[in-house]
Write a protein that holds these residues in place. Sequence first.
Motif, PDB file in Angstrom:
ATOM      1  N   LEU A  96       1.901  42.400  -7.912  1.00 10.28           N
ATOM      2  CA  LEU A  96       1.081  41.282  -8.617  1.00 10.28           C
ATOM      3  C   LEU A  96      -0.315  40.736  -7.701  1.00 10.28           C
ATOM      4  CD1 LEU A  96       3.813  39.216 -10.485  1.00 10.28           C
ATOM      5  CD2 LEU A  96       2.215  40.613 -11.514  1.00 10.28           C
ATOM      6  N   SER A  97      -0.126  40.949  -6.493  1.00 10.91           N
ATOM      7  CA  SER A  97      -1.183  40.485  -5.787  1.00 10.91           C
ATOM      8  C   SER A  97      -2.035  41.280  -5.703  1.00 10.91           C
ATOM      9  CB  SER A  97      -0.493  40.404  -4.168  1.00 10.91           C
ATOM     10  OG  SER A  97      -0.287  41.397  -3.895  1.00 10.91           O
ATOM     11  N   LYS A  98      -1.767  42.553  -6.031  1.00 10.00           N
ATOM     12  CA  LYS A  98      -3.085  43.629  -6.259  1.00 10.00           C
ATOM     13  C   LYS A  98      -3.769  43.301  -7.132  1.00 10.00           C
ATOM     14  CE  LYS A  98      -0.734  47.081  -3.232  1.00 10.00           C
ATOM     15  NZ  LYS A  98       0.337  47.970  -3.649  1.00 10.00           N
ATOM     16  N   GLU A  99      -3.160  43.077  -8.253  1.00  2.08           N
ATOM     17  CA  GLU A  99      -3.911  42.662  -9.638  1.00  2.08           C
ATOM     18  C   GLU A  99      -4.406  41.549  -9.670  1.00  2.08           C
ATOM     19  OE1 GLU A  99      -2.666  43.195 -14.368  1.00  2.08           O
ATOM     20  OE2 GLU A  99      -1.366  44.134 -12.766  1.00  2.08           O
ATOM     21  N   PHE A 100      -3.847  40.403  -9.512  1.00  3.25           N
ATOM     22  CA  PHE A 100      -4.331  39.038  -9.521  1.00  3.25           C
ATOM     23  C   PHE A 100      -4.947  38.339  -8.477  1.00  3.25           C
ATOM     24  CE2 PHE A 100      -1.179  39.782 -13.066  1.00  3.25           C
ATOM     25  CZ  PHE A 100      -2.086  39.614 -14.336  1.00  3.25           C
ATOM     26  N   GLY A 101      -4.698  38.823  -7.070  1.00  4.01           N
ATOM     27  CA  GLY A 101      -5.222  38.140  -5.858  1.00  4.01           C
ATOM     28  C   GLY A 101      -4.298  37.222  -5.553  1.00  4.01           C
ATOM     29  N   VAL A 102      -5.094  36.109  -5.008  1.00  2.00           N
ATOM     30  CA  VAL A 102      -4.684  35.084  -4.251  1.00  2.00           C
ATOM     31  C   VAL A 102      -3.802  34.066  -5.312  1.00  2.00           C
ATOM     32  CG1 VAL A 102      -6.472  33.372  -4.471  1.00  2.00           C
ATOM     33  CG2 VAL A 102      -5.280  33.252  -2.333  1.00  2.00           C
ATOM     34  N   SER A 103      -3.938  34.224  -6.481  1.00  2.73           N
ATOM     35  CA  SER A 103      -3.455  33.228  -7.450  1.00  2.73           C
ATOM     36  C   SER A 103      -1.961  33.256  -7.408  1.00  2.73           C
ATOM     37  CB  SER A 103      -4.169  33.360  -8.778  1.00  2.73           C
ATOM     38  OG  SER A 103      -3.665  34.519  -9.332  1.00  2.73           O
ATOM     39  N   VAL A 104      -1.360  34.788  -7.011  1.00  7.72           N
ATOM     40  CA  VAL A 104       0.027  34.668  -7.319  1.00  7.72           C
ATOM     41  C   VAL A 104       0.468  34.008  -6.092  1.00  7.72           C
ATOM     42  CG1 VAL A 104       1.743  36.595  -7.239  1.00  7.72           C
ATOM     43  CG2 VAL A 104      -0.293  36.914  -7.940  1.00  7.72           C
ATOM     44  N   LEU A 105       0.094  34.018  -4.966  1.00  6.08           N
ATOM     45  CA  LEU A 105       0.565  33.004  -3.928  1.00  6.08           C
ATOM     46  C   LEU A 105       0.229  31.690  -4.038  1.00  6.08           C
ATOM     47  CD1 LEU A 105       1.485  33.034  -0.852  1.00  6.08           C
ATOM     48  CD2 LEU A 105      -0.793  33.435  -0.099  1.00  6.08           C
ATOM     49  N   LEU A 106      -0.818  31.167  -4.611  1.00  2.57           N
ATOM     50  CA  LEU A 106      -0.966  29.786  -4.782  1.00  2.57           C
ATOM     51  C   LEU A 106      -0.073  29.185  -5.705  1.00  2.57           C
ATOM     52  CD1 LEU A 106      -4.776  29.512  -5.081  1.00  2.57           C
ATOM     53  CD2 LEU A 106      -3.360  28.611  -3.132  1.00  2.57           C
ATOM     54  N   ALA A 107       0.284  29.872  -6.472  1.00  2.00           N
ATOM     55  CA  ALA A 107       1.265  29.474  -7.731  1.00  2.00           C
ATOM     56  C   ALA A 107       2.623  29.277  -6.848  1.00  2.00           C
ATOM     57  CB  ALA A 107       1.542  30.355  -8.750  1.00  2.00           C
TER      58      ALA A 107
ATOM     59  N   SER B 349       3.903  33.576   5.604  1.00  2.00           N
ATOM     60  CA  SER B 349       3.167  34.301   6.753  1.00  2.00           C
ATOM     61  C   SER B 349       3.274  35.675   6.170  1.00  2.00           C
ATOM     62  CB  SER B 349       3.627  34.228   8.060  1.00  2.00           C
ATOM     63  OG  SER B 349       4.909  34.738   8.157  1.00  2.00           O
ATOM     64  N   ILE B 350       4.299  36.517   5.681  1.00  2.48           N
ATOM     65  CA  ILE B 350       4.326  37.622   5.332  1.00  2.48           C
ATOM     66  C   ILE B 350       3.586  37.694   3.827  1.00  2.48           C
ATOM     67  CG2 ILE B 350       5.656  39.431   4.081  1.00  2.48           C
ATOM     68  CD1 ILE B 350       7.935  38.475   5.896  1.00  2.48           C
ATOM     69  N   ALA B 351       3.565  36.843   2.994  1.00  2.00           N
ATOM     70  CA  ALA B 351       2.581  36.738   1.815  1.00  2.00           C
ATOM     71  C   ALA B 351       1.185  36.985   2.182  1.00  2.00           C
ATOM     72  CB  ALA B 351       3.201  35.468   0.923  1.00  2.00           C
ATOM     73  N   ILE B 352       0.756  35.934   3.024  1.00  7.63           N
ATOM     74  CA  ILE B 352      -0.494  36.023   3.571  1.00  7.63           C
ATOM     75  C   ILE B 352      -1.144  37.244   4.154  1.00  7.63           C
ATOM     76  CG2 ILE B 352      -2.270  34.855   4.857  1.00  7.63           C
ATOM     77  CD1 ILE B 352      -0.613  32.363   4.655  1.00  7.63           C
ATOM     78  N   LEU B 353      -0.250  37.859   4.647  1.00 10.30           N
ATOM     79  CA  LEU B 353      -0.574  39.174   5.582  1.00 10.30           C
ATOM     80  C   LEU B 353      -0.711  40.192   4.485  1.00 10.30           C
ATOM     81  CD1 LEU B 353       1.504  39.153   8.694  1.00 10.30           C
ATOM     82  CD2 LEU B 353      -1.147  38.989   8.563  1.00 10.30           C
ATOM     83  N   MET B 354       0.242  40.103   3.398  1.00  6.58           N
ATOM     84  CA  MET B 354       0.236  41.109   2.456  1.00  6.58           C
ATOM     85  C   MET B 354      -1.026  41.003   1.594  1.00  6.58           C
ATOM     86  SD  MET B 354       4.017  41.557   1.188  1.00  6.58           S
ATOM     87  CE  MET B 354       3.723  42.740  -0.267  1.00  6.58           C
ATOM     88  N   LEU B 355      -1.327  39.584   1.521  1.00  5.83           N
ATOM     89  CA  LEU B 355      -2.754  39.617   0.571  1.00  5.83           C
ATOM     90  C   LEU B 355      -4.089  40.148   1.389  1.00  5.83           C
ATOM     91  CD1 LEU B 355      -3.105  35.895  -0.799  1.00  5.83           C
ATOM     92  CD2 LEU B 355      -3.194  38.300  -2.087  1.00  5.83           C
ATOM     93  N   ILE B 356      -4.021  39.963   2.655  1.00  2.00           N
ATOM     94  CA  ILE B 356      -4.908  40.852   3.646  1.00  2.00           C
ATOM     95  C   ILE B 356      -5.184  42.126   3.596  1.00  2.00           C
ATOM     96  CG2 ILE B 356      -6.227  40.475   6.117  1.00  2.00           C
ATOM     97  CD1 ILE B 356      -4.722  37.928   6.236  1.00  2.00           C
ATOM     98  N   TRP B 357      -3.797  42.875   3.773  1.00  2.00           N
ATOM     99  CA  TRP B 357      -3.761  44.037   3.911  1.00  2.00           C
ATOM    100  C   TRP B 357      -2.697  44.527   2.611  1.00  2.00           C
ATOM    101  CZ3 TRP B 357      -3.452  41.926   8.927  1.00  2.00           C
ATOM    102  CH2 TRP B 357      -4.337  41.922   9.863  1.00  2.00           C
ATOM    103  N   PRO B 358      -3.463  44.804   1.460  1.00  2.00           N
ATOM    104  CA  PRO B 358      -2.384  45.186   0.326  1.00  2.00           C
ATOM    105  C   PRO B 358      -1.571  46.586   0.571  1.00  2.00           C
ATOM    106  CG  PRO B 358      -4.672  44.625  -0.524  1.00  2.00           C
ATOM    107  CD  PRO B 358      -4.773  44.787   1.245  1.00  2.00           C
TER     108      PRO B 358
END
Lengths: 131, 405
Positions: A96-107, B349-358
């Motif tokens: 999901l994070s590849k598709e929707f970006g940071v919003s998945v984390l923010l939720a 921290s893992i979730a943030i790192l996974m956002l930076i490097w998908p």
Amino acid sequence: MLNNYFDQYGIIGLFLITATLVPLGMLLVSKLAQYIKVRPHNPSEIKEGMYECGMRVDSDRWQGYNLRYYYYALLFVIFDIETVFLFPWAVKYGVLSKEFGVSVLLAMILFLFVVTIGYVYAWKKGDLQWK
Amino acid sequence: MNTVLDSVVFKFIYCMLVSSDECANSFKIIGSGFISEKYAIIGFLITAFFLIFIIVNGALVGVLALIWGERRLVGRFQARLGPNRWGPWGIFTPVADAIKVMFKEDISPTLSDKFVFILAPILMVVPVLMIFAVIPFGEATFLTDLNVGVLFVLAITSTNTLSVLMAGWGSGNRYGIIGGLRAVAMLLSYEIPMALAAVGVILMAGSLSIIQVIESQVIPYAIFQPLGFLTFLIASTAELNRSPFDITEAESELIAGYMTEYSSMKFGLFYLGEFMATIASSAIIVCLFLGGWKGPEILPSHFWFMIKWILMICVFIWFRATFPRLRVDQIMELAWKGLFELTLINILSIAILMLIWPDPSITELWIMTGIKWIVFFVSLWIFGKLLGPKPLQKNGVARKIVLQK
């Protein structure tokens, strides 16, 4: 052949049956040993009474107990539900994070924030302290 | 998802019995495949029961080996010899133990709740045995590969709590009830950090299947996420009721806690369940955090799994020999005020790192590992300051008592 999905669970079911038979069988063998006089069996009143250093007990066991784990049990229910919500999110996060970006984390951060407010409240009330 | 026939062992035995299309290019001996495809279900059942039989017996023998190994090792830790009389290096001591415990007098207390009293030890052993069903013992060697394997393990281990409470309550003994209540508080508290530490693994793996978790480990997760590994290790030590978290059966204060009234084979089942839980839990830690069967190809995958497994069990024995028992309030504080936040920090921290490097390459993975280690040390330092021992107050009560003496 069974359906591929269910044969996995079929094996779990078979395993459950076998796993139940193992302790039952052990108890049974031990019980049978009593009938052939290998295992002794000499019950007496003191032996079968409540164990408290070997003296005769003069009171009943039904008395007040301080159920101090009660608050922990309540908190456990709340935070265990939190983990239940975290599991599906964690499984699909990479996709999901590849598709929707940071919003998945923010939720999820928003959800954790709400839970954390309750957590801080419980800490301040002193419910996390074993009293 | 893997099917059962992806398991080499399962396919080998199944194809010995059944002639079907799936077995077209597998190894065969003359006369094999005597069951026609119409009755394939019979072959499936026979194969499954055969493998289950091997695994269950392996687990029981493993318990005997662990009892011997633990007593020998703890003996060495405490600078004594350990059991060495019965057989070479005392290797038959657990066998003698097992025979002794089986033929001891069985006492059923008059105050006990009979049904619950007998059900509790059975409930202790069954869920622990069930864990062995989902453990992959090597590459393409497994019994089942559930698509919810990690969740299954976490769910089935929590049945332990119920058994301990039933034992404490059912035996009608004050020590038993106190031990049981303590156990419920402790086991419930440590279940949350355990599950949350597993979430960190699942985030990276993107699957709940244990085999896919192992396959996703380019760097073992113990190195990749030290915070998750540490919390999972501590939480599973607590879930096992092992020292230093053995307040539920603390011999010096509660006799044996919930096991006080148990004797004969019923006590033996508790003993068995606890040791088997150590073995199963070590296997789960190896699968989730130490890369399972993976290793350099100088040895077959099964050997790597075995080596890691035995080392992990030795770590548990080492814990028991080294750490003093914690107080109840310290244990609760550690779970709720320490491990809970540490696991949340780990997940975020893992979730943030996974956002930076998908899609991390190997170098990016090592950079992520470095950042995780920095997070590890910083958060441990902060929580050590928060929860560590406070300095004595200058004019406080504690100080005065010390001075008077």
